[in-house]
Design a protein around this motif. Structure first.
Motif, PDB file in Angstrom:
ATOM      1  N   MET A  46       0.828  -1.207   0.000  1.00  0.00           N
ATOM      2  CA  MET A  46       0.000   0.000   0.000  1.00  0.00           C
ATOM      3  C   MET A  46       0.860   1.254   0.000  1.00  0.00           C
ATOM      4  O   MET A  46       0.599   2.207  -0.748  1.00  0.00           O
ATOM      5  CB  MET A  46      -0.912   0.005   1.226  1.00  0.00           C
ATOM      6  CG  MET A  46      -1.955  -1.089   1.254  1.00  0.00           C
ATOM      7  SD  MET A  46      -2.901  -1.025   2.806  1.00  0.00           S
ATOM      8  CE  MET A  46      -3.845  -2.559   2.696  1.00  0.00           C
ATOM      9  N   LEU A  47       1.889   1.268   0.840  1.00  0.00           N
ATOM     10  CA  LEU A  47       2.744   2.446   0.957  1.00  0.00           C
ATOM     11  C   LEU A  47       3.496   2.741  -0.335  1.00  0.00           C
ATOM     12  O   LEU A  47       3.808   3.905  -0.631  1.00  0.00           O
ATOM     13  CB  LEU A  47       3.748   2.243   2.102  1.00  0.00           C
ATOM     14  CG  LEU A  47       3.148   2.195   3.513  1.00  0.00           C
ATOM     15  CD1 LEU A  47       4.223   1.837   4.530  1.00  0.00           C
ATOM     16  CD2 LEU A  47       2.496   3.523   3.870  1.00  0.00           C
ATOM     17  N   LEU A  48       3.772   1.703  -1.108  1.00  0.00           N
ATOM     18  CA  LEU A  48       4.515   1.882  -2.360  1.00  0.00           C
ATOM     19  C   LEU A  48       3.605   2.129  -3.555  1.00  0.00           C
ATOM     20  O   LEU A  48       4.081   2.341  -4.671  1.00  0.00           O
ATOM     21  CB  LEU A  48       5.379   0.645  -2.633  1.00  0.00           C
ATOM     22  CG  LEU A  48       6.515   0.376  -1.632  1.00  0.00           C
ATOM     23  CD1 LEU A  48       7.241  -0.920  -1.982  1.00  0.00           C
ATOM     24  CD2 LEU A  48       7.493   1.542  -1.583  1.00  0.00           C
ATOM     25  N   VAL A 154      -6.571  -7.154   2.962  1.00  0.00           N
ATOM     26  CA  VAL A 154      -5.345  -6.486   2.516  1.00  0.00           C
ATOM     27  C   VAL A 154      -4.987  -6.786   1.066  1.00  0.00           C
ATOM     28  O   VAL A 154      -4.129  -6.109   0.486  1.00  0.00           O
ATOM     29  CB  VAL A 154      -4.141  -6.842   3.418  1.00  0.00           C
ATOM     30  CG1 VAL A 154      -4.416  -6.455   4.859  1.00  0.00           C
ATOM     31  CG2 VAL A 154      -3.763  -8.313   3.306  1.00  0.00           C
ATOM     32  N   ALA A 155      -5.639  -7.762   0.456  1.00  0.00           N
ATOM     33  CA  ALA A 155      -5.344  -8.085  -0.941  1.00  0.00           C
ATOM     34  C   ALA A 155      -5.703  -6.906  -1.842  1.00  0.00           C
ATOM     35  O   ALA A 155      -6.720  -6.230  -1.631  1.00  0.00           O
ATOM     36  CB  ALA A 155      -6.124  -9.327  -1.369  1.00  0.00           C
ATOM     37  N   GLU A 156      -4.878  -6.670  -2.828  1.00  0.00           N
ATOM     38  CA  GLU A 156      -5.135  -5.595  -3.790  1.00  0.00           C
ATOM     39  C   GLU A 156      -6.279  -6.013  -4.707  1.00  0.00           C
ATOM     40  O   GLU A 156      -6.239  -7.064  -5.333  1.00  0.00           O
ATOM     41  CB  GLU A 156      -3.874  -5.325  -4.608  1.00  0.00           C
ATOM     42  CG  GLU A 156      -3.972  -4.111  -5.515  1.00  0.00           C
ATOM     43  CD  GLU A 156      -2.681  -3.846  -6.273  1.00  0.00           C
ATOM     44  OE1 GLU A 156      -2.585  -2.793  -6.906  1.00  0.00           O
ATOM     45  OE2 GLU A 156      -1.766  -4.707  -6.216  1.00  0.00           O
ATOM     46  N   THR A 157      -7.317  -5.204  -4.766  1.00  0.00           N
ATOM     47  CA  THR A 157      -8.492  -5.540  -5.575  1.00  0.00           C
ATOM     48  C   THR A 157      -8.706  -4.590  -6.741  1.00  0.00           C
ATOM     49  O   THR A 157      -9.710  -4.691  -7.451  1.00  0.00           O
ATOM     50  CB  THR A 157      -9.753  -5.564  -4.692  1.00  0.00           C
ATOM     51  OG1 THR A 157      -9.853  -4.340  -3.960  1.00  0.00           O
ATOM     52  CG2 THR A 157      -9.710  -6.725  -3.714  1.00  0.00           C
ATOM     53  N   THR A 161      -6.749   0.212  -4.713  1.00  0.00           N
ATOM     54  CA  THR A 161      -7.876  -0.322  -3.941  1.00  0.00           C
ATOM     55  C   THR A 161      -7.457  -1.609  -3.242  1.00  0.00           C
ATOM     56  O   THR A 161      -6.898  -2.505  -3.866  1.00  0.00           O
ATOM     57  CB  THR A 161      -9.078  -0.603  -4.869  1.00  0.00           C
ATOM     58  OG1 THR A 161      -9.379   0.568  -5.624  1.00  0.00           O
ATOM     59  CG2 THR A 161     -10.300  -1.008  -4.061  1.00  0.00           C
ATOM     60  N   TYR A 162      -7.758  -1.695  -1.946  1.00  0.00           N
ATOM     61  CA  TYR A 162      -7.329  -2.847  -1.156  1.00  0.00           C
ATOM     62  C   TYR A 162      -8.480  -3.386  -0.315  1.00  0.00           C
ATOM     63  O   TYR A 162      -9.207  -2.635   0.327  1.00  0.00           O
ATOM     64  CB  TYR A 162      -6.147  -2.460  -0.257  1.00  0.00           C
ATOM     65  CG  TYR A 162      -4.921  -2.128  -1.066  1.00  0.00           C
ATOM     66  CD1 TYR A 162      -3.978  -3.096  -1.384  1.00  0.00           C
ATOM     67  CD2 TYR A 162      -4.731  -0.842  -1.570  1.00  0.00           C
ATOM     68  CE1 TYR A 162      -2.867  -2.803  -2.155  1.00  0.00           C
ATOM     69  CE2 TYR A 162      -3.621  -0.533  -2.351  1.00  0.00           C
ATOM     70  CZ  TYR A 162      -2.693  -1.521  -2.642  1.00  0.00           C
ATOM     71  OH  TYR A 162      -1.606  -1.226  -3.427  1.00  0.00           O
ATOM     72  N   ALA A 166     -13.665  -2.471  -0.158  1.00  0.00           N
ATOM     73  CA  ALA A 166     -13.397  -1.339  -1.044  1.00  0.00           C
ATOM     74  C   ALA A 166     -13.607  -1.742  -2.499  1.00  0.00           C
ATOM     75  O   ALA A 166     -14.113  -0.955  -3.311  1.00  0.00           O
ATOM     76  CB  ALA A 166     -11.970  -0.827  -0.836  1.00  0.00           C
ATOM     77  N   GLY A 167     -13.237  -2.990  -2.833  1.00  0.00           N
ATOM     78  CA  GLY A 167     -13.432  -3.467  -4.195  1.00  0.00           C
ATOM     79  C   GLY A 167     -14.896  -3.586  -4.551  1.00  0.00           C
ATOM     80  O   GLY A 167     -15.318  -3.201  -5.653  1.00  0.00           O
TER      81      GLY A 167
END
Length: 231
Positions: A46-48, A154-157, A161-162, A166-167
């Protein structure tokens, strides 16, 4: 005299390295213990992310069970029966990769959760070694239900968006607690490459893959392949 000093320096170096290794082990265990009860606030991925971070942590009780079944169907059918590592899948991936062509992974949901929550996306064998250690820890300390809960949060969706909450809001305009089987399957199909795979309007192979996952959701439900998450 010189030899004695060299031996002394070598002994001090070994002791220092041992202390550092011990401290790293203790730190990692405490970190895992904290995340066993506290929502993961942010990850390295997320930070990157240059696109920013959109996320909304939701307890597993507020995520539709079909989403759980969809990721098991798509990513890790043996989630409830392995100890964090699917050795058969790893061996098959190694054999396939040795032949060349598209690189395949053999990572389980547990391994992906360890990577996403504690580490970074690239890094070769060193990161893989750390991933194995954290996978062992979360399997022993968290258990399957917490692993799944963290994974889905925490998975990127999608781009910036994580998490599936949120997805779901981004793609379908409603919370993850009422996903249809089609919506859950489409999100699961896009998870490996969320920045490149379309969730709302999949076509070609991706659409067929989503349909396959949707049909497998029923198999997961029928055979109780998600039972460990709800024990």
């Amino acid at each position: 005299m010189a030899k004695a000093k060299a031996r002394g320096f070598g002994a001090r170096t070994i002791i220092t390295l041992f202390k550092l290794a011990f401290a790293a082990v203790v730190f990692s265990v405490v970190w895992v213990l904290v995340y066993a009860v506290v929502p993961v606030p942010v990850t390295v991925t997320m930070l990157l992310d240059e696109k920013g971070i959109t996320k909304d942590w939701e307890p597993l009780t507020d995520i539709d069970r079909d989403m759980v079944r969809a990721v098991i169907a798509a990513e890790d059918g043996k989630f409830c029966s392995h100890d964090g590592f699917d050795r058969e899948a790893i061996e098959k991936a190694m054999e396939q990769n040795a032949k060349g062509g598209r690189i395949r992974g053999g990572s389980t949901i547990s391994q992906q959760t360890a990577k996403n929550a504690f580490l970074w996306q690239d890094g070769g064998y060193f990161r893989k070694g750390l991933e194995a250690w954290f996978t062992f820890l979360i399997e022993k300390i968290w258990g399957k239900r917490r692993i799944m809960e963290v994974y889905l949060n925490v998975a990127e969706t999608g781009i910036g968006t994580y998490g599936v909450e949120a997805g779901a809001i981004r793609y379908f305009g409603h919370s993850a607690d009422r996903l249809t089987t089609t919506e859950a399957a489409r999100m699961a199909a896009a998870l490996p490459l969320p920045k490149k795979r379309s969730v709302k309007n999949p076509s070609g192979w991706l659409a067929r893959h989503g349909n396959t996952i949707r049909s497998r959701i029923g198999v997961v439900a029928r055979d109780g392949l998600d039972a460990c998450v709800y024990e």
